[in-house]
Enzyme design. Structure first.
Site, PDB file in Angstrom:
ATOM      1  N   ARG A 191       0.808  -1.220   0.000  1.00  0.00           N
ATOM      2  CA  ARG A 191       0.000   0.000   0.000  1.00  0.00           C
ATOM      3  C   ARG A 191       0.840   1.269   0.000  1.00  0.00           C
ATOM      4  O   ARG A 191       0.500   2.232  -0.687  1.00  0.00           O
ATOM      5  CB  ARG A 191      -0.946  -0.010   1.204  1.00  0.00           C
ATOM      6  CG  ARG A 191      -1.932  -1.166   1.175  1.00  0.00           C
ATOM      7  CD  ARG A 191      -2.883  -1.152   2.353  1.00  0.00           C
ATOM      8  NE  ARG A 191      -2.221  -1.335   3.631  1.00  0.00           N
ATOM      9  CZ  ARG A 191      -1.879  -2.504   4.153  1.00  0.00           C
ATOM     10  NH1 ARG A 191      -2.129  -3.616   3.499  1.00  0.00           N
ATOM     11  NH2 ARG A 191      -1.298  -2.591   5.329  1.00  0.00           N
ATOM     12  N   GLU A 223      -8.104  -1.116 -11.021  1.00  0.00           N
ATOM     13  CA  GLU A 223      -8.285  -2.449 -11.593  1.00  0.00           C
ATOM     14  C   GLU A 223      -9.586  -2.526 -12.377  1.00  0.00           C
ATOM     15  O   GLU A 223     -10.575  -1.849 -12.079  1.00  0.00           O
ATOM     16  CB  GLU A 223      -8.289  -3.499 -10.474  1.00  0.00           C
ATOM     17  CG  GLU A 223      -8.342  -4.930 -10.978  1.00  0.00           C
ATOM     18  CD  GLU A 223      -8.388  -5.966  -9.849  1.00  0.00           C
ATOM     19  OE1 GLU A 223      -8.632  -7.151 -10.151  1.00  0.00           O
ATOM     20  OE2 GLU A 223      -8.191  -5.574  -8.681  1.00  0.00           O
ATOM     21  N   ARG A 235       8.776 -10.174  -3.075  1.00  0.00           N
ATOM     22  CA  ARG A 235       8.083 -10.943  -4.104  1.00  0.00           C
ATOM     23  C   ARG A 235       9.022 -11.564  -5.136  1.00  0.00           C
ATOM     24  O   ARG A 235       8.574 -12.016  -6.187  1.00  0.00           O
ATOM     25  CB  ARG A 235       7.045 -10.051  -4.802  1.00  0.00           C
ATOM     26  CG  ARG A 235       6.004  -9.461  -3.865  1.00  0.00           C
ATOM     27  CD  ARG A 235       5.224 -10.524  -3.112  1.00  0.00           C
ATOM     28  NE  ARG A 235       4.196  -9.930  -2.248  1.00  0.00           N
ATOM     29  CZ  ARG A 235       3.340 -10.627  -1.506  1.00  0.00           C
ATOM     30  NH1 ARG A 235       3.398 -11.952  -1.513  1.00  0.00           N
ATOM     31  NH2 ARG A 235       2.438 -10.009  -0.752  1.00  0.00           N
TER      32      ARG A 235
END
Length: 244
Positions: free
Chosen positions: A92, A99, A198
């Protein structure tokens, strides 16, 4: 699935990332950092070769002076399964998202099925596990069952739409393997934090164990960023892939 209830599903094993807009360069880090000691004279750094200040970028990264890495912007257009976006949007700070909406458009039947290279079997306990290759039979089961589930859910979705049910209600039957699309905007500092969590990289001083599908997105984003800010990217790798 019959033609009466819409287009046949399409199956994908990839994700796509496109850099649609950027204002990001290594020089952005330099002039932002120089203002602390040079004031208005730091504007001169905008036109200088940032390679001459490579040492400053490394110092800022090493000692985790993070704010100079925020004065830039990158916007990506990403196409990936919904379950990837649900992980992605946990990030965030320093991120903006928009989206595709299932309330306002009919969602297209494009679904994720793992490719043959996707490791399927988890071994070990949480926090200390690894994934290994699946057998040919396991890959066949995954492909067949996902396809059957997707076909059934999309048929139900289409039948409700044809009956006049609102899109925002009908979408409830669709699975998280459905592809969605979004714009994601970030700066280099927020992207480095995302990459540190990630991606799995042997240069990282803090190990991370991301799900492979979001790592596929992260790898493509990192390649785009590395081309824009090569000195900053190199410093990120040199100092353990920890966001400053």
């Amino acid at each position: 699935m019959s033609d009466e209830v819409g287009t046949d599903p399409q199956f994908r094993s990839d994700v796509t990332v496109e850099l649609v807009r950027s204002a990001a360069a290594d020089s952005d880090v330099i002039w932002a950092a120089r203002v602390s000691t040079a004031g208005e004279q730091s504007l001169e750094e905008v036109r200088k070769d940032p390679a001459k200040s490579k040492g400053l970028i490394n110092f800022l990264m090493r000692d985790r002076h993070g704010t100079p890495f925020e004065h830039n912007s990158m916007t990506f257009f990403i196409s990936a399964p919904i379950f990837v976006f649900r992980e992605f949007q946990r990030h965030r700070s320093g991120w903006s998202y928009n989206e595709e909406s299932g309330r306002y458009r009919e969602l297209q039947p494009v679904f994720y099925v793992p490719g043959e290279e996707r490791k399927l079997v988890q071994q070990g306990r949480p926090g200390k596990y690894e994934f290994v290759d699946g057998t040919e039979k396991q890959h066949a089961v995954v492909t067949e069952q996902m396809a059957a589930s997707y076909q059934a859910s999309y048929r139900a979705y289409q039948e409700m739409l044809q009956a006049g049910v609102a899109r925002e209600v009908a979408r409830a039957v669709l699975p998280v393997g459905l592809f969605s699309s979004m714009y994601a905007t970030c700066n280099a500092r927020s992207l480095m934090h995302f990459l540190s969590l990630r991606t799995k990289d042997e240069r990282a001083t803090v190990p991370s164990f991301p799900q492979r599908e979001i790592e596929m997105v992260a790898e493509q984003m990192e390649a785009e960023w590395a081309a824009l800010m090569p000195l900053t990217h190199a410093a990120f790798n040199e100092h353990g892939r920890v966001a400053p």
